[in-house]
Design an enzyme around this catalytic site. Structure first.
Site, short mmCIF file in Angstrom:
data_model
loop_
_atom_site.label_atom_id
_atom_site.label_comp_id
_atom_site.label_asym_id
_atom_site.label_seq_id
_atom_site.Cartn_x
_atom_site.Cartn_y
_atom_site.Cartn_z
CG HIS A 110 2.76 8.20 -1.34
ND1 HIS A 110 2.32 7.71 -2.96
CD2 HIS A 110 1.74 8.03 -0.56
CE1 HIS A 110 1.25 7.57 -2.68
NE2 HIS A 110 0.47 6.99 -1.10
CD GLU A 149 -1.30 5.98 6.85
OE1 GLU A 149 -2.22 6.43 7.79
OE2 GLU A 149 -1.60 4.63 6.47
N1 COA Z 1 11.63 8.61 6.87
C1 COA Z 1 12.47 8.84 6.10
N2 COA Z 1 13.42 8.57 5.07
C2 COA Z 1 12.50 8.56 4.23
C3 COA Z 1 10.97 7.95 4.44
C4 COA Z 1 10.78 8.33 5.54
N3 COA Z 1 9.47 8.86 6.01
N4 COA Z 1 10.57 7.46 3.46
C5 COA Z 1 11.60 6.92 2.38
N5 COA Z 1 12.99 7.71 3.09
C6 COA Z 1 13.96 7.27 1.86
C7 COA Z 1 14.96 6.42 1.75
O1 COA Z 1 15.41 5.88 3.59
C8 COA Z 1 15.08 6.22 1.20
O2 COA Z 1 16.43 6.44 1.22
P1 COA Z 1 17.52 5.81 0.43
O3 COA Z 1 17.37 5.65 -1.04
O4 COA Z 1 18.86 6.65 0.77
O5 COA Z 1 17.55 4.21 0.81
C9 COA Z 1 14.68 6.85 -0.02
O6 COA Z 1 14.33 8.21 0.24
C10 COA Z 1 13.54 6.45 -0.79
O7 COA Z 1 12.90 5.22 0.30
P2 COA Z 1 11.73 4.07 -0.46
O8 COA Z 1 11.09 2.86 0.35
O9 COA Z 1 12.43 3.29 -1.44
O10 COA Z 1 10.48 4.87 -1.35
P3 COA Z 1 9.54 3.75 -1.48
O11 COA Z 1 8.86 4.66 -2.55
O12 COA Z 1 9.29 2.37 -1.62
O13 COA Z 1 8.63 4.30 -0.59
C11 COA Z 1 7.04 4.80 1.88
C12 COA Z 1 7.06 4.70 0.20
C13 COA Z 1 5.37 5.29 2.08
C14 COA Z 1 7.04 3.24 2.15
C15 COA Z 1 7.93 5.80 2.59
O14 COA Z 1 7.77 7.04 2.12
C16 COA Z 1 7.69 5.38 4.19
O15 COA Z 1 7.87 4.21 4.58
N6 COA Z 1 7.29 5.85 4.70
C17 COA Z 1 6.68 5.84 6.36
C18 COA Z 1 5.41 5.23 6.08
C19 COA Z 1 4.53 5.52 5.99
O16 COA Z 1 3.99 6.28 6.40
N7 COA Z 1 3.56 5.05 4.92
C20 COA Z 1 2.24 5.79 4.87
C21 COA Z 1 2.96 5.84 3.99
S1 COA Z 1 0.67 6.35 3.13
#
Ligand code: COA
Length: 365
Positions: A249, A308
């Site tokens: 998140h 989710e």
């Molecule tokens: N599975 C695996 N790795 C994950 C992850 C997940 N669900 N969520 C984040 N990471 C990792 C990323 O790969 C990244 O790693 P890196 O720095 O080595 O590249 C790091 O954690 C940071 O991710 P980032 O995309 O910068 O974080 P964010 O704050 O932008 O992302 C989300 C938040 C929710 C978009 C992200 O956690 C995600 O894609 N989750 C899965 C989708 C989901 O469940 N969405 C519903 C949200 S309520």
């Protein structure tokens, strides 16, 4: 410049507070746990909209106004061509959005009521049409949750099912300045009207990084199949650069409190034999394996369960097909989008940030 506007405060709000370090969500002064324990959907609508319109708002009048609006809005379903490819071939959330776009813009409570009732009518109707069934007329005497489930299945839902959907709609009603709520506020800041705000918000919500994740969570559960497969299946996904849906998140660095609220809400449905209890055991095994793997692979980035994950289990148990989960999220979040849009219109200015140009310059310069 902060990529993704991370940590940027872009609005002041009295609607909700997300404390990512403590794992706490407050909605208009009430903690999420208390809200879910004491409120139905109509109560949270009254709580969120109180004072934002020139009209008295209480839960009982919201319930009757929503009921009347659902019945009136069914005319849009009856007027639609049931063979229209826009209804039959689009993903349900897109078909629902197409019907929503027919509602005229406005800024008063009646417009807000229409917009909260509309997805509750349109989503079950779209799902039935796509399944080859006739849409079912709304029943104004029922609560919003009870009527949604009845319009979906054609049967009066059980107490546990109605309570489960209420708990879901309350839990996801508002959540700070997430991407769809920000979209709603941006549109509201131009004074375009509530329908425009809600359409923009639905469009932001459907992306897999925001509200589009619970369907893929269920795909993951099906892919894993048995608890003992969890670690190997998830390792393989991570090895291929995939994200584990339902984890991570932007704000929470600990467990998302909404995940536990939903896990509590789904237990009576499973305990009373209205859904396959083995699914909870499978989900818990996958959760444990995923948390262990994420800790090993991303030790510097705390990644925990988000809303989710248990949304997927709950909505599946309530009979929604997985391609409709984002649409159900929209039904619940519309009140938050409207409350933020009104707050923005009443107190805010046009949202118009700056960008920094990093492209080529004309030769003469
Ligand atoms: N599975 C695996 N790795 C994950 C992850 C997940 N669900 N969520 C984040 N990471 C990792 C990323 O790969 C990244 O790693 P890196 O720095 O080595 O590249 C790091 O954690 C940071 O991710 P980032 O995309 O910068 O974080 P964010 O704050 O932008 O992302 C989300 C938040 C929710 C978009 C992200 O956690 C995600 O894609 N989750 C899965 C989708 C989901 O469940 N969405 C519903 C949200 S309520």
């Amino acid at each position: 410049m902060k990529s993704g506007l991370e940590d940027v405060v872009a609005a002041e709000t009295k609607l909700s507070d997300v404390d990512g370090a403590a794992g706490r969500l407050i909605i208009r002064g009430v903690s999420l746990d208390d809200l879910v324990a004491t409120s139905r959907y109509e109560d949270v609508v009254a709580l969120l909209l109180d004072g934002l319109f020139d009209a008295h708002i209480d839960a009982a009048s919201i319930r009757s106004q929503l009921g009347a609006a659902r019945v009136a809005l069914f005319a849009h379903v009856e007027a639609a061509d049931p063979a229209d490819p826009a209804l039959l071939a689009l993903p349900p959330v897109d078909a629902m959005r197409a019907l929503l776009a027919r509602i005229e813009d406005g800024d008063d409570l009646a417009s807000a009521i229409r917009l909260m009732a509309a997805p509750a009518v349109f989503l079950p109707a779209v799902l039935r049409l796509q399944n080859g069934d006739m849409p079912i007329k709304p029943d104004a005497s029922l609560s919003q949750s009870g009527d949604i489930l009845r319009m979906l299945s054609g049967r009066v839902p059980t107490t546990e099912q109605t309570a489960g959907l209420d708990a879901y709609l309350v839990t996801i009603s508002d959540h700070g300045l997430n991407a769809s709520t920000f979209a709603s506020r941006v549109i509201a800041s131009t004074h375009a009207g509530l329908t425009s705000s809600v359409l923009a918000a639905v469009s932001a919500l459907k992306g897999p990084l925001h509200g589009g994740a619970p369907g893929p969570v269920l795909d993951m559960l099906d892919g894993v199949g048995k608890p003992e497969n969890a670690r190997a299946w998830l390792s393989h996904a991570l090895d291929h650069g995939e994200r584990l849906m339902g984890f991570g998140h932007r704000i929470y660095r600990v467990r998302d409190p909404r995940a536990d609220a939903l896990k509590t809400a789904l237990k009576p449905i499973f305990a009373s034999g209205q859904a396959d209890a083995g699914r909870i055991a499978l989900a818990e095994a996958i959760e444990a394996a995923a948390l262990a793997l994420l800790r090993e692979r991303k030790p510097d980035r705390p990644l925990d369960v988000n809303v989710e994950y248990y949304t997927a289990l709950l909505l599946d148990a309530l009979g929604f097909p997985r391609n409709a989960f984002t649409g159900v999220f929209a039904i619940g979040r519309t009140v938050g989008w409207i409350a933020h849009a009104r707050e923005q219109t009443l107190d805010g200015r046009l949202i118009r940030p700056q960008s920094r140009y990093v492209g080529p310059l004309p030769k003469a310069a």
